[in-house]
Scaffold this motif. Structure first.
Motif, PDB file in Angstrom:
ATOM      1  N   THR A 111     -39.624  14.030 -20.694  1.00  0.00           N
ATOM      2  CA  THR A 111     -41.030  14.401 -20.657  1.00  0.00           C
ATOM      3  C   THR A 111     -41.310  15.717 -19.948  1.00  0.00           C
ATOM      4  O   THR A 111     -42.400  16.243 -20.052  1.00  0.00           O
ATOM      5  CB  THR A 111     -41.869  13.289 -19.982  1.00  0.00           C
ATOM      6  OG1 THR A 111     -41.384  13.082 -18.658  1.00  0.00           O
ATOM      7  CG2 THR A 111     -41.786  11.988 -20.767  1.00  0.00           C
ATOM      8  N   ALA A 141     -36.346   7.423 -22.021  1.00  0.00           N
ATOM      9  CA  ALA A 141     -37.595   7.894 -22.637  1.00  0.00           C
ATOM     10  C   ALA A 141     -38.395   8.753 -21.665  1.00  0.00           C
ATOM     11  O   ALA A 141     -38.960   9.779 -22.050  1.00  0.00           O
ATOM     12  CB  ALA A 141     -38.426   6.703 -23.101  1.00  0.00           C
ATOM     13  N   ALA A 142     -38.419   8.360 -20.405  1.00  0.00           N
ATOM     14  CA  ALA A 142     -39.181   9.108 -19.408  1.00  0.00           C
ATOM     15  C   ALA A 142     -38.506  10.429 -19.037  1.00  0.00           C
ATOM     16  O   ALA A 142     -39.172  11.368 -18.621  1.00  0.00           O
ATOM     17  CB  ALA A 142     -39.376   8.255 -18.157  1.00  0.00           C
ATOM     18  N   SER A 143     -37.196  10.509 -19.200  1.00  0.00           N
ATOM     19  CA  SER A 143     -36.480  11.710 -18.773  1.00  0.00           C
ATOM     20  C   SER A 143     -36.752  12.915 -19.663  1.00  0.00           C
ATOM     21  O   SER A 143     -36.565  14.042 -19.237  1.00  0.00           O
ATOM     22  CB  SER A 143     -34.978  11.443 -18.719  1.00  0.00           C
ATOM     23  OG  SER A 143     -34.453  11.301 -20.029  1.00  0.00           O
ATOM     24  N   ASP A 200     -35.363  -3.496 -30.560  1.00  0.00           N
ATOM     25  CA  ASP A 200     -36.050  -2.626 -31.513  1.00  0.00           C
ATOM     26  C   ASP A 200     -36.989  -3.391 -32.446  1.00  0.00           C
ATOM     27  O   ASP A 200     -37.549  -2.816 -33.370  1.00  0.00           O
ATOM     28  CB  ASP A 200     -35.023  -1.863 -32.360  1.00  0.00           C
ATOM     29  CG  ASP A 200     -34.230  -0.852 -31.541  1.00  0.00           C
ATOM     30  OD1 ASP A 200     -34.740  -0.409 -30.490  1.00  0.00           O
ATOM     31  OD2 ASP A 200     -33.103  -0.511 -31.952  1.00  0.00           O
ATOM     32  N   GLU A 236     -32.553  -7.029 -19.583  1.00  0.00           N
ATOM     33  CA  GLU A 236     -33.367  -6.282 -18.622  1.00  0.00           C
ATOM     34  C   GLU A 236     -32.750  -4.914 -18.321  1.00  0.00           C
ATOM     35  O   GLU A 236     -33.467  -3.919 -18.230  1.00  0.00           O
ATOM     36  CB  GLU A 236     -33.543  -7.087 -17.335  1.00  0.00           C
ATOM     37  CG  GLU A 236     -34.486  -8.257 -17.489  1.00  0.00           C
ATOM     38  CD  GLU A 236     -35.896  -7.814 -17.853  1.00  0.00           C
ATOM     39  OE1 GLU A 236     -36.500  -7.043 -17.092  1.00  0.00           O
ATOM     40  OE2 GLU A 236     -36.382  -8.245 -18.914  1.00  0.00           O
ATOM     41  N   THR A 282     -33.358  -2.687 -21.320  1.00  0.00           N
ATOM     42  CA  THR A 282     -34.776  -2.333 -21.392  1.00  0.00           C
ATOM     43  C   THR A 282     -35.103  -1.238 -20.386  1.00  0.00           C
ATOM     44  O   THR A 282     -35.756  -0.245 -20.725  1.00  0.00           O
ATOM     45  CB  THR A 282     -35.653  -3.578 -21.130  1.00  0.00           C
ATOM     46  OG1 THR A 282     -35.371  -4.554 -22.140  1.00  0.00           O
ATOM     47  CG2 THR A 282     -37.126  -3.236 -21.150  1.00  0.00           C
ATOM     48  N   ARG A 283     -34.647  -1.400 -19.156  1.00  0.00           N
ATOM     49  CA  ARG A 283     -34.916  -0.395 -18.120  1.00  0.00           C
ATOM     50  C   ARG A 283     -34.216   0.924 -18.413  1.00  0.00           C
ATOM     51  O   ARG A 283     -34.774   1.997 -18.176  1.00  0.00           O
ATOM     52  CB  ARG A 283     -34.503  -0.931 -16.760  1.00  0.00           C
ATOM     53  CG  ARG A 283     -35.437  -2.012 -16.282  1.00  0.00           C
ATOM     54  CD  ARG A 283     -35.158  -2.413 -14.851  1.00  0.00           C
ATOM     55  NE  ARG A 283     -36.069  -3.467 -14.465  1.00  0.00           N
ATOM     56  CZ  ARG A 283     -35.707  -4.649 -14.014  1.00  0.00           C
ATOM     57  NH1 ARG A 283     -34.434  -4.939 -13.879  1.00  0.00           N
ATOM     58  NH2 ARG A 283     -36.597  -5.553 -13.685  1.00  0.00           N
ATOM     59  N   ARG A 336     -33.531   2.142 -21.384  1.00  0.00           N
ATOM     60  CA  ARG A 336     -34.320   2.784 -22.439  1.00  0.00           C
ATOM     61  C   ARG A 336     -35.574   3.435 -21.872  1.00  0.00           C
ATOM     62  O   ARG A 336     -35.957   4.526 -22.284  1.00  0.00           O
ATOM     63  CB  ARG A 336     -34.714   1.765 -23.505  1.00  0.00           C
ATOM     64  CG  ARG A 336     -33.576   1.355 -24.391  1.00  0.00           C
ATOM     65  CD  ARG A 336     -33.979   0.220 -25.304  1.00  0.00           C
ATOM     66  NE  ARG A 336     -32.927  -0.055 -26.246  1.00  0.00           N
ATOM     67  CZ  ARG A 336     -33.129  -0.237 -27.542  1.00  0.00           C
ATOM     68  NH1 ARG A 336     -34.343  -0.213 -28.034  1.00  0.00           N
ATOM     69  NH2 ARG A 336     -32.117  -0.462 -28.335  1.00  0.00           N
ATOM     70  N   GLU A 337     -36.217   2.756 -20.935  1.00  0.00           N
ATOM     71  CA  GLU A 337     -37.417   3.315 -20.309  1.00  0.00           C
ATOM     72  C   GLU A 337     -37.089   4.596 -19.539  1.00  0.00           C
ATOM     73  O   GLU A 337     -37.823   5.575 -19.614  1.00  0.00           O
ATOM     74  CB  GLU A 337     -38.062   2.283 -19.382  1.00  0.00           C
ATOM     75  CG  GLU A 337     -38.698   1.133 -20.121  1.00  0.00           C
ATOM     76  CD  GLU A 337     -39.086  -0.032 -19.219  1.00  0.00           C
ATOM     77  OE1 GLU A 337     -38.805   0.013 -17.988  1.00  0.00           O
ATOM     78  OE2 GLU A 337     -39.674  -0.995 -19.734  1.00  0.00           O
ATOM     79  N   LYS A 338     -35.984   4.584 -18.799  1.00  0.00           N
ATOM     80  CA  LYS A 338     -35.568   5.771 -18.040  1.00  0.00           C
ATOM     81  C   LYS A 338     -35.233   6.933 -18.963  1.00  0.00           C
ATOM     82  O   LYS A 338     -35.608   8.075 -18.701  1.00  0.00           O
ATOM     83  CB  LYS A 338     -34.352   5.456 -17.165  1.00  0.00           C
ATOM     84  CG  LYS A 338     -34.598   4.451 -16.095  1.00  0.00           C
ATOM     85  CD  LYS A 338     -35.039   5.140 -14.847  1.00  0.00           C
ATOM     86  CE  LYS A 338     -35.108   4.092 -13.735  1.00  0.00           C
ATOM     87  NZ  LYS A 338     -35.968   4.516 -12.668  1.00  0.00           N
TER      88      LYS A 338
END
Length: 78
Positions: free
Chosen positions: A60, A56-58, A20, A46, A49-50, A52-54
């Motif tokens: 949308t 965040a993308a979910s 963060d 890693e 990080t991945r 968090r990316e998933k």
């Protein structure tokens, strides 16, 4: 010049603050050095990080209108 040594436990304890960008520059640099040397901690970083990316993308996709209407109706019936 001696290099400060930070333990794996300290890295894991501070990992979320690291991700963060909530750490001071010195602590961040210590963790960066540790992550370059430690495969286990780097792998954990890693993964987080991945993940968090998933997450965040979910969030949308827009819910279908019918679902939105059903939820609104349920909330209106309280």
């Amino acid at each position: 010049m001696s290099e400060d040594i930070i333990s794996c436990e300290e890295v894991i304890e501070r990992l979320f603050a690291y991700l963060d960008s909530e750490l001071d520059d010195l602590t961040r640099a210590e963790i960066d050095r540790h992550l370059r040397r430690c495969h286990d901690c780097f792998s954990r970083k890693e993964f987080e990080t991945r993940l968090r990316e998933k997450i965040a993308a979910s969030g949308t996709e827009k819910a279908p209108d019918r679902l939105r209407q059903r939820v609104e109706a349920l909330l209106g019936n309280r």
